[in-house]
Design a protein around this motif. Structure first.
Motif, mmCIF file in Angstrom:
data_model
loop_
_atom_site.group_PDB
_atom_site.id
_atom_site.type_symbol
_atom_site.label_atom_id
_atom_site.label_comp_id
_atom_site.label_asym_id
_atom_site.label_seq_id
_atom_site.Cartn_x
_atom_site.Cartn_y
_atom_site.Cartn_z
ATOM 1 N N LEU A 45 11.462 1.353 2.421
ATOM 2 C CA LEU A 45 11.310 1.039 3.864
ATOM 3 C C LEU A 45 9.982 1.040 4.264
ATOM 4 N N HIS A 46 9.398 0.201 5.051
ATOM 5 C CA HIS A 46 7.871 0.548 5.710
ATOM 6 C C HIS A 46 7.998 0.012 7.050
ATOM 7 N N GLN A 71 9.970 0.564 9.437
ATOM 8 C CA GLN A 71 11.250 0.045 9.842
ATOM 9 C C GLN A 71 11.667 -1.252 9.478
ATOM 10 N N GLN A 72 10.908 -1.843 8.414
ATOM 11 C CA GLN A 72 11.110 -3.376 7.754
ATOM 12 C C GLN A 72 11.651 -2.775 6.339
ATOM 13 N N GLY A 73 12.996 -3.340 6.041
ATOM 14 C CA GLY A 73 13.262 -3.238 4.616
ATOM 15 C C GLY A 73 12.968 -4.355 3.742
ATOM 16 N N LEU A 74 12.383 -3.743 2.447
ATOM 17 C CA LEU A 74 11.676 -4.431 1.368
ATOM 18 C C LEU A 74 12.747 -4.452 0.303
ATOM 19 N N SER A 75 13.087 -5.558 -0.282
ATOM 20 C CA SER A 75 13.922 -5.539 -1.681
ATOM 21 C C SER A 75 12.793 -6.047 -2.624
ATOM 22 N N ILE A 76 12.647 -5.365 -3.656
ATOM 23 C CA ILE A 76 11.376 -5.531 -4.696
ATOM 24 C C ILE A 76 12.140 -5.594 -6.005
ATOM 25 N N VAL A 77 11.729 -6.740 -6.849
ATOM 26 C CA VAL A 77 12.210 -7.001 -8.380
ATOM 27 C C VAL A 77 10.702 -6.894 -8.980
ATOM 28 N N ASP A 78 10.955 -6.038 -10.102
ATOM 29 C CA ASP A 78 9.808 -5.839 -11.204
ATOM 30 C C ASP A 78 9.705 -7.045 -12.114
ATOM 31 N N LEU A 79 9.095 -8.124 -12.096
ATOM 32 C CA LEU A 79 9.329 -8.922 -13.287
ATOM 33 C C LEU A 79 8.407 -8.294 -14.465
ATOM 34 N N PRO A 80 8.862 -9.107 -15.603
ATOM 35 C CA PRO A 80 8.121 -8.675 -16.967
ATOM 36 C C PRO A 80 6.667 -9.013 -16.693
ATOM 37 N N GLY A 81 6.080 -8.151 -17.373
ATOM 38 C CA GLY A 81 4.614 -8.157 -17.439
ATOM 39 C C GLY A 81 4.195 -9.521 -18.533
ATOM 40 N N THR A 82 3.446 -10.269 -17.986
ATOM 41 C CA THR A 82 2.891 -11.546 -18.522
ATOM 42 C C THR A 82 1.623 -12.020 -18.272
ATOM 43 N N TYR A 83 1.040 -12.601 -19.460
ATOM 44 C CA TYR A 83 -0.446 -13.094 -19.185
ATOM 45 C C TYR A 83 -0.733 -14.641 -18.457
ATOM 46 N N SER A 84 0.640 -15.237 -18.596
ATOM 47 C CA SER A 84 0.784 -16.643 -18.124
ATOM 48 C C SER A 84 1.986 -17.185 -17.854
ATOM 49 N N SER A 112 -1.950 6.716 -7.059
ATOM 50 C CA SER A 112 -2.170 7.613 -6.112
ATOM 51 C C SER A 112 -1.614 7.131 -4.791
ATOM 52 N N GLY A 113 -1.202 5.901 -4.693
ATOM 53 C CA GLY A 113 -0.713 5.212 -3.293
ATOM 54 C C GLY A 113 -1.960 4.808 -2.283
ATOM 55 N N LYS A 114 -3.077 5.069 -2.892
ATOM 56 C CA LYS A 114 -4.367 4.398 -1.890
ATOM 57 C C LYS A 114 -4.266 3.125 -1.764
ATOM 58 N N GLY A 115 -4.157 2.715 -0.273
ATOM 59 C CA GLY A 115 -4.272 1.367 0.084
ATOM 60 C C GLY A 115 -2.925 0.575 0.014
ATOM 61 N N VAL A 116 -1.898 1.348 -0.367
ATOM 62 C CA VAL A 116 -0.518 0.628 -0.719
ATOM 63 C C VAL A 116 0.213 0.196 1.057
ATOM 64 N N ASP A 117 -0.072 1.280 1.803
ATOM 65 C CA ASP A 117 0.124 1.044 2.994
ATOM 66 C C ASP A 117 -0.167 -0.143 3.741
ATOM 67 N N HIS A 118 -1.407 -0.585 3.521
ATOM 68 C CA HIS A 118 -2.245 -1.704 4.064
ATOM 69 C C HIS A 118 -1.616 -2.882 3.297
ATOM 70 N N LEU A 119 -1.274 -2.793 1.902
ATOM 71 C CA LEU A 119 -0.729 -3.785 1.198
ATOM 72 C C LEU A 119 0.590 -4.352 1.944
ATOM 73 N N LEU A 120 1.554 -3.273 2.088
ATOM 74 C CA LEU A 120 2.730 -3.581 2.767
ATOM 75 C C LEU A 120 2.601 -4.324 4.032
ATOM 76 N N ASP A 121 1.677 -3.733 4.764
ATOM 77 C CA ASP A 121 1.249 -4.502 5.955
ATOM 78 C C ASP A 121 0.920 -5.824 5.809
ATOM 79 N N THR A 122 0.027 -6.191 5.229
ATOM 80 C CA THR A 122 -0.098 -7.708 4.841
ATOM 81 C C THR A 122 0.968 -8.369 4.311
ATOM 82 N N VAL A 123 1.765 -7.887 3.431
ATOM 83 C CA VAL A 123 2.715 -8.489 2.926
ATOM 84 C C VAL A 123 3.784 -9.022 4.074
#
Length: 724
Positions: free
Chosen positions: A47-48, A50-63, A149-160
């Motif tokens: 929750l960011h 008051q906005q709910g976010l559903s997040i899926v972690d995809l497998p790591g891939t180079y392409s 460390s979470g630095k910049g993550v709030d700004h990232l979620l605002d941007t998303v």
């Protein structure tokens, strides 16, 4: 609160994707399978503002090619599930390599926000990344962050959130691939649009690129829509491939990859990255790697770390293991005193408590083992293990990428053969892939660890870490020798070269360690509470029925009556012991007469060559279903036929005091369990991945025969030297 926003996290392996996911979701996660495939995905929520976010972690891939299960899963999820936005995690210290995947996202026209991760690592390396300029060139938001460390993550979620609410649909990026490819695409795109070939899911130009790259999945989908048009395009692609082979000696996919990197280089030349200082300075990771990947020191350090892992595991978990054992002994005693004699009581004590309880008793060891492995994995050291093992793998006819399936299967400790078998999909050479696929079950997976721990704890308690370390080393040696044998016989061929990038070292986060440890431990507990419980009860039934014939039951009843009548004090200690011994004798006779007992006895003439008795045969048969079942079945078999004690005792003590067992027998059984047939699920996976059941049956027969020869050899030599 507004409608939940669906987000996918995507990026290269080791770019910090999972670290960001764990930071955002914490323990608000659950594990599932992607539709139509057994590769796991993790989904969480946060929750960011008051906005709910559903997040899926995809497998790591180079392409987003179709060479591996990870690439297919990531691509299919983005196309089929259509998340509202994708957060592309990019390693700021390896920007050029990471942007290759970003280019493919842009070509697909996926709504994108770039999380420029590990800017602190980049700065420590003297690299300054201009995020604003990169955003301007790529025409997508770019947000610098430090995920751990979470630095910049709030700004990232605002941007998303802002990007999803803007309602702007991005246009697919138009990349140039040189005159030959571009001319081919100009001919193919009209045909694709005319026949509506996959235009509802892919941009037409991207479909053309995939057809030129000979993408099997895209060809299958296109053929299903319009076979004639697909065949026409396929012929045209073959002409383009032939032309490129004649003129430049390359395939279209190589040309496309080169031009993507060319596009990335053109971005990098626009002063996206500025170096604060240059020279021959070694980064911290490079300094460490000069020692830990040294040809001589590296393997010694690796062996020391592995030995330290086992020493830490056993020394830290001793108290909890004893506590668990005491709890299940108390539970067994309580049920014994509360319930009347009968099938229900027998099932609860011998089938459930002694069976499943024996497996759950090793939870502390598994938990500490997984915690140690999580530290090695999250710090980046496991990648160094793969790098060092590559030098050895070539000598045994395997590809360097075979290292990871071995490690995943339990090459360090606690893995699983199923994902290890599936991980062989990344190997391009069919023979190297098959050799790897058939030998990864030799690794000591998480299911074998409790069994090895049981036997080592029972007969070599003073040297547990040493024996577990030796078991790991032996599993590697045997797997590599088996691979060499296969590569020299049924799977002859040259090994192909290996290139691997080493990620920088990082301090694991407490949150990440806790989550990784809990996920793996919980999977083990769930397996004990579901699969193993069901098998334990089934095997209990096979070890209980059809029961003794009526005349033998009557005979034992008469003997019991005689003991009571001959005693002046029926409740005296000698009488109680005599009755207990008679009850145990009857239980042992019933076990011999049961379905499982008859099977075990029938196999005993052969198994005795390795010192294995009929009760252990029952457990080994159960191990075909799942290796953890060996413990539960031993617990049940030695509970039913136990004649040594009156009070409930741990399985470790029962085996140590049983006359059929000694250290030599324990070593023979230990080796047999390490190397005999894979569990049933792994066998199915081998059949599926190899495309034929003959390889699955070959794996069962080859592994079991090899394990039996080893067990017989060790037992016969041990007894000849009078080591038992």
């Amino acid at each position: 609160m507004d409608t939940v926003i669906n987000i996918a996290l995507a990026g290269n392996p080791n770019a910090g994707k999972t670290t960001l996911f764990n930071y955002l979701t914490g323990l608000r996660q659950h594990v599932g399978n992607y539709p139509g495939i057994t590769v796991e995905h993790i989904q969480g929520c946060c929750l960011h503002n008051q906005q709910g976010l559903s997040i899926v972690d995809l497998p790591g891939t180079y392409s987003l090619t179709a060479y591996s299960s990870e690439e297919l899963v990531a691509r299919d999820y983005l196309i089929n599930e259509k998340p509202q936005i994708v957060i592309n995690i990019v390693d700021a210290s390896n920007l050029e390599r990471n942007l290759y995947l970003t280019c493919q996202f842009l070509e697909l026209g996926i709504p994108l926000v770039i999380a420029l991760n590990m800017i602190d690592v980049a700065e420590n390396r003297g690299l300054l990344v201009d995020a604003e300029k990169l955003s301007e060139i790529l025409k997508v938001p770019v947000v610098p962050i430090v995920a751990r460390s979470g630095k910049g993550v709030d700004h990232l979620l605002d941007t998303v959130i802002a990007a999803t609410q803007s309602g702007v649909t991005p246009e697919p990026a138009f990349l140039r691939y040189g005159s030959d490819i571009d001319e081919a695409l100009s001919e193919m795109v009209p045909i694709i649009n005319k026949h509506a070939l996959l235009t509802d899911i892919y941009p037409a130009r991207w479909t053309g690129v995939k057809l030129l790259e000979n993408d099997e999945q895209v060809y299958e989908k296109s053929t299903a829509v319009n076979p004639e048009a697909t065949q026409e395009l396929k012929k045209y692609c073959a002409q383009v491939t032939g032309h490129l082979q004649q003129t430049a000696g390359v395939y279209p996919e190589a040309v496309i990859a080169d031009h993507r990197y060319g596009f990335i280089k053109s971005i990098m030349r626009q002063h996206i990255v500025t170096e604060k200082f240059v020279g021959d300075r070694l980064y911290t990771s490079d300094r460490i790697d000069k020692i830990v990947t040294h040809r001589v020191l590296g393997p010694l350090i690796m062996a020391s770390i592995l030995f330290g892992l086992y020493a830490f595991t056993f020394s830290s978990s001793t108290f909890l293991v004893e506590l668990f054992a005491s709890f299940f002994a108390l539970l067994s005693s309580t049920v014994d005193s509360v319930l009347a004699d009968g099938p229900l009581k027998s099932m609860l004590i011998s089938g459930v408590i002694d069976g499943v309880g024996g497996v759950l008793g090793f939870v502390p060891i598994i938990m500490f083992m997984f915690f140690g492995i999580a530290i090695l994995e999250d710090s980046g050291y496991l990648a160094r293990v793969a790098f060092m093992m590559d030098r050895i793998f070539h000598a045994f006819g395997l590809h360097g990428s075979s290292v990871m399936p071995f490690i995943i299967s339990g090459g360090i400790a606690g893995g699983c053969a199923v994902p290890g078998v599936m991980a062989t999909r990344t190997l391009r050479s069919p023979k190297e892939r098959m050799a790897t696929l058939l030998t990864v079950p030799f690794m000591n997976c998480g299911a074998k660890l409790p069994v090895l721990t049981l036997l080592i704890g029972a007969f070599f308690a003073d040297h547990q870490a040493r024996y577990m370390f030796l078991a790991t080393v032996i599993s590697w040696i045997v797997a590599l020798c088996a691979a060499k044998f296969l590569r020299m016989t049924v799977l002859r061929g040259e090994s192909t070269p290996f290139v691997m990038e080493l990620p920088p070292y990082r301090f694991p986060t407490i949150n990440g360690l806790v989550i990784h440890t809990w996920e793996r431990t919980w999977q083990y507990i769930k397996k004990a509470g579901t699969v193993i419980l069901g098998i334990s009860v089934l095997l209990w039934a096979m070890m209980t029925y059809p029961g003794l014939p009526e005349d033998q039951v009557t005979s034992f009843a008469q003997k019991r009556q005689q003991i009571i009548q001959q005693s002046d004090q029926p409740a005296s200690e000698p009488t109680t012991k005599a009755l207990h011994a008679l009850n145990a004798e009857q239980a042992a006779a019933g076990l011999r007469h049961s379905i499982a007992g008859r099977i075990g006895i029938a196999l005993e003439p052969a198994s005795q060559l390795a010192g294995i008795d009929w009760r252990t045969n029952i457990a080994l048969l159960g191990g075909f279903a799942a290796k953890e079942v060996i413990i539960s079945t031993l617990g049940t078999a030695y509970s039913i036929g136990d004649i040594a004690t009156e009070e409930p005792t741990s399985l470790t003590r029962r085996l140590a005091s049983d006359p059929a067992w000694n250290p030599v027998v324990a070593l023979a059984v230990l080796l047999f369990i390490m190397f005999y047939a894979p569990c049933f699920v792994t066998v199915i996976c081998i059949a599926k991945e190899s495309g034929s059941w003959k390889w699955a049956f070959f794996s069962m027969a080859f592994n079991t025969a090899f394990a039996f020869i080893m067990a017989v050899t060790v037992y016969q030599i041990g007894m000849l030297l009078n080591l038992g």
